[in-house]
Enzyme design. Structure first.
Site, short mmCIF file in Angstrom:
data_model
loop_
_atom_site.label_atom_id
_atom_site.label_comp_id
_atom_site.label_asym_id
_atom_site.label_seq_id
_atom_site.Cartn_x
_atom_site.Cartn_y
_atom_site.Cartn_z
N THR A 178 0.87 -1.18 0.00
CA THR A 178 0.00 0.00 0.00
C THR A 178 0.90 1.22 0.00
O THR A 178 2.02 1.18 0.51
CB THR A 178 -0.90 0.05 1.24
N GLU A 325 -6.27 -3.23 0.40
CA GLU A 325 -6.50 -4.30 1.37
C GLU A 325 -7.67 -5.20 0.98
O GLU A 325 -7.85 -6.26 1.55
CB GLU A 325 -6.79 -3.67 2.76
N LYS A 435 -12.19 19.10 10.57
CA LYS A 435 -13.01 19.34 11.75
C LYS A 435 -12.87 20.80 12.15
O LYS A 435 -11.81 21.22 12.58
CB LYS A 435 -12.55 18.41 12.88
N TRP A 440 -17.84 18.37 11.59
CA TRP A 440 -17.16 17.71 10.48
C TRP A 440 -17.60 18.33 9.17
O TRP A 440 -18.79 18.44 8.90
CB TRP A 440 -17.55 16.21 10.44
P1 AMP Z 1 -5.71 2.38 -2.36
O1 AMP Z 1 -5.44 1.37 -1.32
O2 AMP Z 1 -4.54 3.18 -2.76
O3 AMP Z 1 -6.42 1.78 -3.52
O4 AMP Z 1 -6.72 3.44 -1.72
C1 AMP Z 1 -7.95 3.05 -1.18
C2 AMP Z 1 -8.69 4.26 -0.71
O5 AMP Z 1 -9.08 5.08 -1.81
C3 AMP Z 1 -9.98 3.94 0.00
O6 AMP Z 1 -9.76 3.58 1.34
C4 AMP Z 1 -10.74 5.24 -0.16
O7 AMP Z 1 -10.34 6.19 0.82
C5 AMP Z 1 -10.31 5.73 -1.51
N1 AMP Z 1 -11.31 5.36 -2.51
C6 AMP Z 1 -11.33 4.31 -3.32
N2 AMP Z 1 -12.43 4.30 -4.10
C7 AMP Z 1 -13.14 5.40 -3.75
C8 AMP Z 1 -14.38 5.98 -4.17
N3 AMP Z 1 -15.11 5.43 -5.12
N4 AMP Z 1 -14.77 7.12 -3.56
C9 AMP Z 1 -14.05 7.70 -2.60
N5 AMP Z 1 -12.87 7.22 -2.17
C10 AMP Z 1 -12.43 6.08 -2.73
#
Ligand code: AMP
Length: 536
Positions: A178, A325, A435, A440
């Site tokens: 990640t 994840e 915040k 929020w």
């Molecule tokens: P990654 O592990 O780099 O793929 O990032 C995952 C994170 O991207 C998630 O925990 C979200 O915070 C954000 N994310 C993924 N898809 C969306 C979505 N459709 N809308 C808003 N945030 C998203």
């Protein structure tokens, strides 16, 4: 007497269907090569033989540093099919981070595109294991590294009939890291069983609406989410299972992408919003026919302004949600029945939601005590989830894994509300929440509103420290190509929502910065951590 066979869910078994149903279908690598599924399967066999010849054993880890290519697709299959672990290296991380992931994953072999050989040369003397290096591109040479061979030559010399055996479906198949906003990157990992079930899950999720967001045999698929980023969202596995024509674009260059869309009639892709924004701001977006192109947007929220622009060009755009994840698929935002006939504004509102949980996804939005929040469109909580394809922890990091899985559900760190129809809307990541004065303010809601202001290309909302209110929202705005936008117009757009009582008056920012560009993370998302550091 014959004994029944407890068929294991192995990646290998995804290959029966295309051979039986679509052996002549094409797999294309940019403008460089193409072959059919028969050849794909033969080359997977050859790669299995070649890697075994190099000494790769079940349980070893083989890392790939490549742009999106047919080779990468072969690696998606052959490496796990011999019982080894595929490590998809995020080539956009810094060299130090890449070194960290190679050492942490305990890579035994590196398959390296010529573009990344200098990088590997620079870190080679700090790679802890005795790795073998294979060059992925012809003619790639290195004076410093000892290279075992070149991919094409190794594959050409190897036996296409490698006897891939069945083994335990719980065997680890893939791993990657990640991008983590703090500390070292964390390794997630997925078994064969998880990848197979995820493949079946996404293909079902992409086929339960009648008139849009479908992925089928007559589609032409091209990923625009890198294959190192959560297996390109797992879609290459699904596309292969279905025997769809696949186009791998190499390094993402707008002109190359447009050429491929035009030449092959690409109809199905997925990407983060910033990539689509880049494409739709390009002059060729006007001349290349994009109607009928289905695009899943994920990795970050889909801004309504971008969705509207895409729909005006005839693109069937919709949101997917997931994370590294989670393999990644969790939710998608598709339109039921006749809603596909609704006016554009109503459609945009649904297509930009985070979506509803997909097949086999047990997902809840909970308050800090773990109670589900009411589905009223306003009560916010954290998304927690169970499904068959979630990483069971972080590699060699049990503390972080236990934290991820506290309470027996995977904690996403995403804050969302759920409406009466069951659609989620992410309002923030826990770490991005603004915040102000105890309230929020949703950064994503602010971005959504500003994305629709005339002349706005891109926008990021962040919280900046404030003595009195603890934090205040701030907006960073990039004008669309050739357009102008003023701070006043941006503030007025939010003020209008506050005046109507839709947003709290606290949401109207004092500070709006108009800039030329906003920095992105290694996977192309807006880098809010960096923005907070800069403006905070
Ligand atoms: P990654 O592990 O780099 O793929 O990032 C995952 C994170 O991207 C998630 O925990 C979200 O915070 C954000 N994310 C993924 N898809 C969306 C979505 N459709 N809308 C808003 N945030 C998203």
């Amino acid at each position: 007497m014959s004994t029944p066979y407890p068929f294991p869910l192995l990646i290998h078994h995804l290959l029966h269907t295309p051979l039986a149903q679509a052996p002549d279908q094409e797999i294309v690598y940019a403008d460089k090569s193409s072959y059919d599924y028969r050849e794909l399967v033969r080359r997977i066999g050859r790669l299995g033989s070649a890697l075994t010849g190099l000494g790769v054993k079940p349980g070893d880890t083989v890392a790939v540093l490549d742009w999106d290519s047919h080779r990468y697709l072969e690696c998606f299959f052959a490496i796990p099919m011999i019982g080894a672990v595929l490590h998809t290296v995020n080539v956009r991380l810094s060299p130090e981070q890449i070194l960290y992931t190679i050492n942490h994953a305990e890579d035994d072999v590196l398959l390296v595109h010529g573009d990344f050989l200098p990088l590997v040369e620079a870190i080679a003397d700090r790679i802890e294991r005795d790795v073998k290096i294979v060059a992925l591109t012809e003619g790639a040479a290195s004076e410093k590294l000892s290279i075992e061979g070149e991919y094409e030559a190794l594959v050409a010399d190897a036996d296409p009939d490698f006897p891939f055996e069945d083994f335990d479906e719980e065997t680890r198949a893939t791993t990657f890291y990640t991008t983590g906003t703090t500390g070292d990157p964390k390794g997630v990992f997925f078994s064969h069983r998880q990848i197979v079930l995820h493949t079946l899950g996404i293909m079902l999720a992409l086929n339960w609406t009648a008139r849009h967001a479908r992925f089928h045999r007559d589609d032409v698929y091209m990923p625009i989410t890198p294959m190192f980023h959560v297996h390109a969202w797992g879609v290459p596995y699904g596309a292969t299972l279905m025997g769809v024509k696949q186009v791998y674009p190499g390094r993402y260059e707008p002109d190359v992408l447009f050429d491929l869309i035009e030449k092959h009639g690409v109809t199905f892709s997925h990407c983060v919003p910033t990539i689509l924004h880049m494409l739709l701001s390009h002059p060729r977006a006007e001349s290349v026919d994009l109607s009928g192109w289905k695009v899943i947007i994920g990795g970050a929220a889909l801004p309504q302004g971008l969705a509207r622009r895409a729909m005006e060009l005839g693109i069937d755009i919709f949101t997917g949600y997931g994370m590294s994840e989670t393999c990644p698929y969790l939710c998608s935002a598709t339109l039921d029945g006749e809603k596909i006939d609704a006016v554009i504004d109503e459609q945009v509102a649904v297509r930009c939601k985070t979506g509803r949980p997909g097949p086999m996804v047990d997902l809840k939005v909970v308050d800090p005590e773990g109670r589900e929040v009411p589905h009223d469109g306003t009560s916010a909580g954290e998304i927690v989830v169970r499904s068959p394809w979630l990483t069971q922890g972080y590699f060699k990091n049990p503390e972080a894994g236990a934290e991820l899985w506290r309470s027996g559900y995977l904690h996403t760190g995403d804050i969302a509300v759920v409406d009466e129809e069951g659609y989620l809307q992410i309002t923030d990541r826990l770490k991005d929440v603004i915040k102000s004065g105890g309230e929020w303010i949703s950064s994503l809601e602010l971005e959504n509103i500003v994305s629709q202001v005339e002349g706005v290309g891109e926008v990021a909302a962040i919280g900046i420290p404030d003595e009195k209110w603890s934090e205040r929202p701030m907006l960073i705005v990039v004008p669309a190509a050739g357009a102008e936008v003023t701070e006043e117009a941006v503030k007025a757009s939010i003020q209008a929502y506050a005046d109507r009582g839709v947003l709290s008056p606290w949401a109207v920012p004092e500070r709006v910065e108009i800039v030329d560009a906003i920095e992105k993370t290694s996977v192309g998302k807006i880098d809010k951590k960096l923005l907070r550091q800069r403006y905070g």
